[in-house]
Design an enzyme around this catalytic site. Structure first.
Site: not given
Ligand SMILES: NC(=O)C1=CN([C@@H]2O[C@H](COP(=O)(O)OP(=O)(O)OC[C@H]3O[C@@H](n4cnc5c(N)ncnc54)[C@H](OP(=O)(O)O)[C@@H]3O)[C@@H](O)[C@H]2O)C=CC1
Ligand SMILES: CC[C@](O)(C(C)=O)C(=O)O
Ligand SMILES: [Mg+2]
Ligand SMILES: [Mg+2]
Length: 491
Positions: A132, A217, A221
């Site tokens: 993202h 995006d 959302e």
């Molecule tokens: N959620 C989704 O389905 C989607 C997310 N995205 C994008 O993907 C990216 C990840 O999002 P998402 O998967 O939701 O994240 P999560 O909140 O699920 O995951 C966070 C991970 O990052 C780690 N983390 C948190 N803070 C820190 C830090 N300060 N330093 C290092 N590691 C850290 C955590 O581990 P710990 O705290 O154990 O260290 C955990 O493993 C974002 O850019 C999001 O916008 C894109 C499409 C969909």
């Molecule tokens: C719809 C939310 C999202 O953009 C995704 C799952 O694609 C996110 O940031 O989690």
């Molecule tokens: Mg999305």
């Molecule tokens: Mg998103």
């Protein structure tokens, strides 16, 4: 650092916003070759980190996880996720210097910290990737000149990235190379190989830009994907309780209803979802959705404008600076809603009954998809991108509500999406208050009309069918779904 988009000339803004090319399957013939044998280190093992890593390893790539020391020492969930799945885990110092490709899959609010910690450790000429583009576009982070910066953004929650891959399919994905960081010209080859490794190429890949991905995006959302599903769940449930429908039935109708009706959407767009209703119910759903569109249009447009002009991101970043005060408060409030607290009853609801007794839900989905698509395309986002962020992803988010209601949806999506979802929900509920006073159980909780066809005004039905089929989201949907023939049913 500052908002990168706002520093661009109007010409460059338009150019980057409208970057969108549906890639042909033949462009992925090399599969994962460009990343074969390369060391890929994922920072963060959460929703996207774990699931993308599992898919990429199954596609033959070398994956390990760099976690912060506390996560390793305290054996946090990220550590458990990675080690229980047999991945190598190490600190930044141990793993980042060895990496050819670093995937930053931490929450957006941590990106500046993470990039500041990781960048000095990255070897010359390596690649940094995002799923993202918020950090690059809204915060204007500048990356070392020798590093390549790419984005591979699955249009879907992490859990579904994995589930679709296991079904032998994938999820639509946007890929991009940051124009300021492609010193060796290898960005596109790597982004394509990464998308192939997650299975995205089987569902459809758009050659996009960081800007187009971020703006579309955020809009998807906040509005139809999460915001309106939350508002709709709460309003429809409360209405049924007010009108004396059994609470267990009402809870089940909502919790599983979104998933069932949007499965129809996924296969044949709004047309097919509406065709699942009887003719009288279809006309009623159409009328309700037109009314809903008139009421909610200004709110959808406000969200789009706030996103485009950087007001949304600066507001959310203020909350980051305040320790997520608003986000945490809103999360706690959502947990207290009657819908969230009422378990689904032990009652059979057939697939057709979800449609017949959920006419208002169908109308809400139609209105939300069309409004989000219209607001995005009116602002320069191209139809393909707007389709993925409105129609295509709605069923994938609805699946999460079926699992554990709004709690599950808001846990699975990113913190960024969750913040925007609450923001929309809080503005939308009061806006729909008058509309909801006129709503009765004929459109939510009980069947609208069983006598299919009786009393139907043919001219009206023809006009409704024509309007449904001619909406631009249906035209682009027909084209994009033609490349999704391997899609597997969920319900
Ligand atoms: N959620 C989704 O389905 C989607 C997310 N995205 C994008 O993907 C990216 C990840 O999002 P998402 O998967 O939701 O994240 P999560 O909140 O699920 O995951 C966070 C991970 O990052 C780690 N983390 C948190 N803070 C820190 C830090 N300060 N330093 C290092 N590691 C850290 C955590 O581990 P710990 O705290 O154990 O260290 C955990 O493993 C974002 O850019 C999001 O916008 C894109 C499409 C969909
Ligand atoms: C719809 C939310 C999202 O953009 C995704 C799952 O694609 C996110 O940031 O989690
Ligand atoms: Mg999305
Ligand atoms: Mg998103």
């Amino acid at each position: 650092m500052g908002n990168y988009f706002n520093t661009l000339s109007l010409r460059d803004k338009i150019d980057q916003l409208s970057k969108c090319r549906f890639m042909d399957a033949s462009e992925f013939e090399d599969g994962v070759e460009a990343l074969k044998g390369k060391k890929i280190v994922i920072v963060g093992c959460g929703a996207q980190g774990l699931n993308q890593g599992l898919n990429m390893r199954d596609s033959g790539l070398d994956i390990s996880y760099a976690l912060r020391p506390k996560a390793i020492e305290e054996k946090r969930q990220s550590f458990v996720n990675a080690t229980e799945n047999g991945f190598t885990v190490g600190t930044y110092e141990e793993l980042i210097p060895t990496a050819d490709l670093v995937l930053n899959l931490t929450p957006d609010k941590q990106h500046t910290n993470v990039v500041n910690a990781v960048m000095p450790l990255m070897k010359k000429g390596a690649t940094l990737s995002y799923s993202h583009g918020f950090n690059i576009v809204e915060e204007g982070t500048q990356i070392r000149e020798d590093l390549t910066v790419i984005m591979v953004a699955p249009k879907c929650p992490g859990s579904e990235v994995r589930e679709e891959y296991k079904r032998g399919f994938g999820v639509p994905t946007l890929i991009a190379v940051h124009p300021e960081n492609d010193p060796e010209g290898k960005g596109w080859a790597q982004a394509k190989a990464y998308a192939a490794a997650t299975g995205g190429d089987r569902a459809g890949v758009l050659e996009s830009s960081f800007v187009a991905e971020v703006k579309s995006d955020l809009m998807g959302e906040q509005t139809i994907l999460c915001g309106l599903l939350q508002t709709g769940s709460i309003l429809c449930f409360d209405k049924m309780i007010e009108k004396g429908i059994d609470a267990g039935y009402a809870s089940k109708l909502i919790q599983f209803g979104w998933e069932t009706i949007t499965e129809g959407l996924k296969y044949g767009g709004i047309t097919n979802m509406m065709d699942r209703l009887s003719n009288p119910a279809k006309i009623k759903a159409f009328e309700l959705s037109e009314e809903l569109k008139d009421i909610m249009r200004p709110l959808f447009q406000k969200h789009m404008d706030d996103i485009m002009e950087g007001r949304f991101s600066s507001g959310m970043m203020e909350d980051w600076a305040n320790g997520d005060e608003k986000l945490l408060g809103w999360r706690a409030e959502t947990a207290e809603t009657a819908f969230e607290k009422t378990p689904a009853g032990d009652v059979e609801i057939s697939e057709q009954e979800f449609y017949d007794n959920g006419v208002l839900m169908v109308a809400m989905v139609k209105a939300g998809v069309e409004l989000a698509f219209e607001a995005m395309t009116d602002s320069g986002i191209i139809d393909e991108s707007a389709y993925y962020e409105s129609l295509h992803e709605t069923p994938l988010i609805a699946n999460t509500i079926a699992r554990r209601k709004l709690y599950e949806m808001n846990s699975v999506i990113s913190d960024t999406a969750e913040y925007g979802c609450y923001l929309f929900d809080h503005a939308c509920k009061p806006l729909l208050a008058d509309f909801m006073t006129k709503i009765d159980t004929d459109v939510i909780g009980k069947p609208f009309a069983k006598d299919n066809g009786e009393g139907v005004d043919n001219a009206k039905l023809i006009a409704v069918n024509k309007a449904l089929r001619e909406h631009p989201v249906e035209k682009i949907g027909e084209f994009l779904r033609a490349s999704m023939t391997a899609m597997k049913p969920i319900v």
